[in-house]
Design a protein around this motif. Structure first.
Motif, PDB file in Angstrom:
ATOM      1  N   VAL A   1       0.804  -1.229   0.000  1.00  0.00           N
ATOM      2  CA  VAL A   1       0.000   0.000   0.000  1.00  0.00           C
ATOM      3  C   VAL A   1       0.831   1.269   0.000  1.00  0.00           C
ATOM      4  CG1 VAL A   1      -2.027  -1.092   1.031  1.00  0.00           C
ATOM      5  CG2 VAL A   1      -0.285  -0.062   2.516  1.00  0.00           C
ATOM      6  N   ALA A   2       2.141   1.178   0.317  1.00  0.00           N
ATOM      7  CA  ALA A   2       3.002   2.361   0.325  1.00  0.00           C
ATOM      8  C   ALA A   2       4.449   1.921   0.163  1.00  0.00           C
ATOM      9  CB  ALA A   2       2.836   3.136   1.630  1.00  0.00           C
ATOM     10  N   VAL A   3       5.251   2.807  -0.413  1.00  0.00           N
ATOM     11  CA  VAL A   3       6.679   2.542  -0.561  1.00  0.00           C
ATOM     12  C   VAL A   3       7.434   3.822  -0.242  1.00  0.00           C
ATOM     13  CG1 VAL A   3       6.715   3.038  -3.050  1.00  0.00           C
ATOM     14  CG2 VAL A   3       8.460   1.559  -2.045  1.00  0.00           C
ATOM     15  N   ALA A   4       8.575   3.666   0.440  1.00  0.00           N
ATOM     16  CA  ALA A   4       9.414   4.803   0.816  1.00  0.00           C
ATOM     17  C   ALA A   4      10.851   4.307   0.917  1.00  0.00           C
ATOM     18  CB  ALA A   4       8.953   5.388   2.150  1.00  0.00           C
ATOM     19  N   GLU A   5      11.776   5.248   1.084  1.00  0.00           N
ATOM     20  CA  GLU A   5      13.170   4.878   1.335  1.00  0.00           C
ATOM     21  C   GLU A   5      13.550   5.377   2.709  1.00  0.00           C
ATOM     22  OE1 GLU A   5      17.567   5.439  -0.564  1.00  0.00           O
ATOM     23  OE2 GLU A   5      15.832   5.495  -1.894  1.00  0.00           O
ATOM     24  N   GLU A   6      14.239   4.522   3.478  1.00  0.00           N
ATOM     25  CA  GLU A   6      14.628   4.856   4.847  1.00  0.00           C
ATOM     26  C   GLU A   6      15.966   4.200   5.148  1.00  0.00           C
ATOM     27  OE1 GLU A   6      12.904   3.591   9.151  1.00  0.00           O
ATOM     28  OE2 GLU A   6      11.431   4.446   7.764  1.00  0.00           O
ATOM     29  N   ASP A   7      16.961   5.003   5.508  1.00  0.00           N
ATOM     30  CA  ASP A   7      18.289   4.500   5.874  1.00  0.00           C
ATOM     31  C   ASP A   7      18.866   3.537   4.835  1.00  0.00           C
ATOM     32  OD1 ASP A   7      18.286   5.960   8.278  1.00  0.00           O
ATOM     33  OD2 ASP A   7      17.231   4.345   9.317  1.00  0.00           O
ATOM     34  N   GLY A   8      18.710   3.886   3.556  1.00  0.00           N
ATOM     35  CA  GLY A   8      19.265   3.058   2.493  1.00  0.00           C
ATOM     36  C   GLY A   8      18.465   1.822   2.159  1.00  0.00           C
ATOM     37  N   LYS A   9      17.330   1.641   2.788  1.00  0.00           N
ATOM     38  CA  LYS A   9      16.479   0.484   2.504  1.00  0.00           C
ATOM     39  C   LYS A   9      15.173   0.965   1.860  1.00  0.00           C
ATOM     40  CE  LYS A   9      18.247  -2.436   6.175  1.00  0.00           C
ATOM     41  NZ  LYS A   9      18.991  -1.575   7.083  1.00  0.00           N
TER      42      LYS A   9
ATOM     43  N   GLU B   1      -5.771  -9.460  10.621  1.00  0.00           N
ATOM     44  CA  GLU B   1      -5.531  -8.329   9.736  1.00  0.00           C
ATOM     45  C   GLU B   1      -4.443  -7.462  10.356  1.00  0.00           C
ATOM     46  OE1 GLU B   1      -8.183  -4.875   7.534  1.00  0.00           O
ATOM     47  OE2 GLU B   1      -9.184  -6.418   8.701  1.00  0.00           O
ATOM     48  N   VAL B   2      -3.469  -7.049   9.534  1.00  0.00           N
ATOM     49  CA  VAL B   2      -2.355  -6.263  10.061  1.00  0.00           C
ATOM     50  C   VAL B   2      -1.656  -5.527   8.920  1.00  0.00           C
ATOM     51  CG1 VAL B   2      -0.632  -8.126   9.880  1.00  0.00           C
ATOM     52  CG2 VAL B   2      -0.348  -6.364  11.615  1.00  0.00           C
ATOM     53  N   ASN B   3      -1.050  -4.407   9.247  1.00  0.00           N
ATOM     54  CA  ASN B   3      -0.130  -3.742   8.327  1.00  0.00           C
ATOM     55  C   ASN B   3       1.280  -4.084   8.778  1.00  0.00           C
ATOM     56  OD1 ASN B   3      -2.048  -2.532   6.700  1.00  0.00           O
ATOM     57  ND2 ASN B   3      -2.069  -0.644   7.861  1.00  0.00           N
ATOM     58  N   LEU B   4       2.100  -4.543   7.855  1.00  0.00           N
ATOM     59  CA  LEU B   4       3.489  -4.876   8.146  1.00  0.00           C
ATOM     60  C   LEU B   4       4.393  -4.058   7.242  1.00  0.00           C
ATOM     61  CD1 LEU B   4       3.369  -8.775   8.376  1.00  0.00           C
ATOM     62  CD2 LEU B   4       3.461  -7.127  10.257  1.00  0.00           C
ATOM     63  N   ARG B   5       5.550  -3.691   7.780  1.00  0.00           N
ATOM     64  CA  ARG B   5       6.554  -2.999   6.983  1.00  0.00           C
ATOM     65  C   ARG B   5       7.634  -4.001   6.593  1.00  0.00           C
ATOM     66  NH1 ARG B   5       8.633   1.558  10.452  1.00  0.00           N
ATOM     67  NH2 ARG B   5       8.276  -0.011  12.052  1.00  0.00           N
ATOM     68  N   HIS B   6       7.972  -3.992   5.325  1.00  0.00           N
ATOM     69  CA  HIS B   6       9.001  -4.856   4.757  1.00  0.00           C
ATOM     70  C   HIS B   6      10.186  -3.965   4.393  1.00  0.00           C
ATOM     71  CE1 HIS B   6       5.383  -7.240   4.288  1.00  0.00           C
ATOM     72  NE2 HIS B   6       6.087  -8.288   3.925  1.00  0.00           N
ATOM     73  N   PHE B   7      11.318  -4.154   5.062  1.00  0.00           N
ATOM     74  CA  PHE B   7      12.528  -3.377   4.816  1.00  0.00           C
ATOM     75  C   PHE B   7      13.433  -4.197   3.898  1.00  0.00           C
ATOM     76  CE2 PHE B   7      10.736  -1.614   8.566  1.00  0.00           C
ATOM     77  CZ  PHE B   7      11.144  -0.291   8.634  1.00  0.00           C
TER      78      PHE B   7
ATOM     79  N   ILE C   1      17.331  -9.514  -4.031  1.00  0.00           N
ATOM     80  CA  ILE C   1      17.127  -9.004  -2.671  1.00  0.00           C
ATOM     81  C   ILE C   1      18.224  -9.590  -1.790  1.00  0.00           C
ATOM     82  CG2 ILE C   1      15.572  -8.972  -0.685  1.00  0.00           C
ATOM     83  CD1 ILE C   1      13.270  -9.402  -2.832  1.00  0.00           C
ATOM     84  N   ALA C   2      18.947  -8.716  -1.088  1.00  0.00           N
ATOM     85  CA  ALA C   2      20.033  -9.158  -0.203  1.00  0.00           C
ATOM     86  C   ALA C   2      19.597  -9.202   1.254  1.00  0.00           C
ATOM     87  CB  ALA C   2      21.241  -8.235  -0.351  1.00  0.00           C
ATOM     88  N   PHE C   3      18.541  -8.442   1.586  1.00  0.00           N
ATOM     89  CA  PHE C   3      18.101  -8.346   2.982  1.00  0.00           C
ATOM     90  C   PHE C   3      16.613  -8.027   3.003  1.00  0.00           C
ATOM     91  CE2 PHE C   3      17.094  -5.756   6.679  1.00  0.00           C
ATOM     92  CZ  PHE C   3      17.606  -6.512   7.714  1.00  0.00           C
ATOM     93  N   LEU C   4      15.908  -8.645   3.931  1.00  0.00           N
ATOM     94  CA  LEU C   4      14.488  -8.347   4.157  1.00  0.00           C
ATOM     95  C   LEU C   4      14.214  -8.498   5.651  1.00  0.00           C
ATOM     96  CD1 LEU C   4      11.473  -7.916   3.511  1.00  0.00           C
ATOM     97  CD2 LEU C   4      11.354 -10.356   2.936  1.00  0.00           C
ATOM     98  N   GLU C   5      13.631  -7.465   6.229  1.00  0.00           N
ATOM     99  CA  GLU C   5      13.139  -7.552   7.601  1.00  0.00           C
ATOM    100  C   GLU C   5      11.670  -7.157   7.581  1.00  0.00           C
ATOM    101  OE1 GLU C   5      14.161  -6.267  12.172  1.00  0.00           O
ATOM    102  OE2 GLU C   5      15.092  -5.133  10.548  1.00  0.00           O
TER     103      GLU C   5
END
Length: 108
Positions: free
Chosen positions: A64-72, A87-93, A101-105
């Motif tokens: 639902v949204a995309v942004a850049e934060e601390d290089g991620k 039901e939940v909103n989760l952030r995928h870094f 993809i090298a990293f996902l949190e």
């Protein structure tokens, strides 16, 4: 409405509807995934993580949204399914290297 995502991340979310091997294919060989308090290193561990999640839960996921934060690249997703709370909103870094993809949190 869909949001524009970098190709490897868009491919990850498309593969999420397929299977664990398809998801793992979009990660680097030494990628790291952090989810639910666990760390998974390498494609085999990532494939097992995704397979386990798919066995435990049925869900739909909508970015639902995309942004850049601390290089991620941070993608906020809305999930609905048979997990606790339903039901939940989760952030995928994500950290992307080339076309993988090298990293996902994943965190609330």
């Amino acid at each position: 409405m869909s949001i524009p995502l970098p190709p490897p991340i868009a491919a990850y979310f498309a593969a999420d509807r397929a299977d664990a091997a398809a998801v793992a294919a979009f990660f680097t060989d030494d990628a790291v995934v952090k989810d639910e308090g666990e760390t998974h290193r390498g494609k085999a561990a990532i494939r097992a993580w995704k397979a386990d999640a798919s066995r435990k839960y049925s869900y739909s996921i909508t970015p639902v949204a995309v942004a850049e934060e601390d290089g991620k690249i941070v993608v906020t997703c809305h999930l609905v399914g048979n997990f606790p709370g339903g039901e939940v909103n989760l952030r995928h870094f994500f950290r992307v290297e080339g076309d993988k993809i090298a990293f996902l949190e994943i965190i609330p």
